[in-house]
Write a protein that holds these residues in place. Structure first.
Motif: not given
Length: 283
Positions: A68-91
């Motif tokens: 798991p990582v601590t991530a900060l995303h500036l810019g949301a769009g359709a939240l593609t990358l937050p979904r990717y992080v959640e899928a590949t690095r649960p928690g």
């Protein structure tokens, strides 16, 4: 199979946003803002990344240490990358900053987050909100993604030395800043961004397809910066093996790419170039 969303269009700022089904990929959808395809989401498989630059950011995320990582995303769009992080690095713990709250509400209603995902939304200007984040977050972020667009251009105030210095303060000692830049012929904007990141970070790399790096066409240049060494021995293999291959520029090649481009400051910053409409043609 995911349930198809309703075909809704909303007004954000002075423009329009809508979510369209991807006719080439069942279960997938594209967020279109002012006629510009901005994000793509596969609800059935969040690891399925379609846009070239998003795939390149995804590869950068994969190169972080496992877990798991601590991530900060500036810019949301359709939240593609937050979904990717959640899928590949649960928690993982993630925070997303987005100017347009109505856009996020549309996305969350039509393209829901995975259940149990720890994704916190904050609304407002990316730089202003970032600089007001809780002090306890400073020095703890493993991944900071800067993917801020106003329509099809990157606003000037998120391209400067002062901005990147503020962003760098949130990174852990091994944390990684990943920036989605965009440029065309001459690459003056992208070179300036690389020069600016190289002033803030000891270790910087640029990733793009060879045609873009040679200024032959408008495209995205993903810039990666860290205080710790980047895995530049692994990166060329990872990026060249992608179905949409890219070149990694680092070290001496990056200095040659920068070619003396001046560091961008708040006083000199300008938005990224406007792409031609042909850039967003159909597949």
């Amino acid at each position: 199979m995911a349930t198809p969303p309703e075909n809704l269009e909303i007004t954000i700022g002075a423009g329009q946003a809508r979510i369209e089904p991807d006719k080439y990929s069942p279960g997938s959808y594209t967020l279109v803002v002012d006629g510009t395809p901005q994000s793509h989401v596969d609800l059935d498989d969040p690891t399925h990344l379609v846009f070239e630059y998003v795939r390149r950011i995804g590869h950068a995320i994969d190169l972080l240490p496992a877990g798991p990582v601590t991530a900060l995303h500036l810019g949301a769009g359709a939240l593609t990358l937050p979904r990717y992080v959640e899928a590949t690095r649960p928690g993982s713990r993630q925070q997303v900053v987005e100017l347009e709250q109505s856009l996020v509400e549309l996305v969350r209603a039509q393209l829901p987050f995975p259940r149990g995902a720890s994704i916190r939304m904050r609304y407002g200007d990316a730089r202003e909100v970032m600089e007001k984040l809780p002090g306890g977050l400073r020095g703890t972020v493993d991944l900071l993604v800067v993917d801020v667009f106003g329509g099809s251009r990157i606003p000037a105030h998120v391209t400067s030395l002062e901005f990147y210095e503020s962003a760098a303060a949130f990174l852990s000692p091994t944390g990684m800043l990943v920036v989605n830049s965009a440029d065309g012929a001459g690459l003056a904007f992208a070179r300036g961004q690389a020069s600016t990141l190289a002033t803030v970070f000891e270790h910087v790399a640029a990733v793009a397809d060879p045609g873009t790096l040679k200024g032959r066409r408008f495209g995205n240049v993903v810039l990666i910066g860290s205080r710790s060494p980047l895995p530049v021995d692994q990166m060329p293999r990872v990026y060249s093996a992608d179905p949409l291959p890219a070149k990694v520029v680092a070290g001496r090649e990056l200095r040659d790419f920068i070619a003396g481009a001046p560091v961008v400051t708040d006083a000199t910053a300008v938005p990224s170039p406007e792409p031609s409409r042909s850039v967003f043609g159909g597949r």
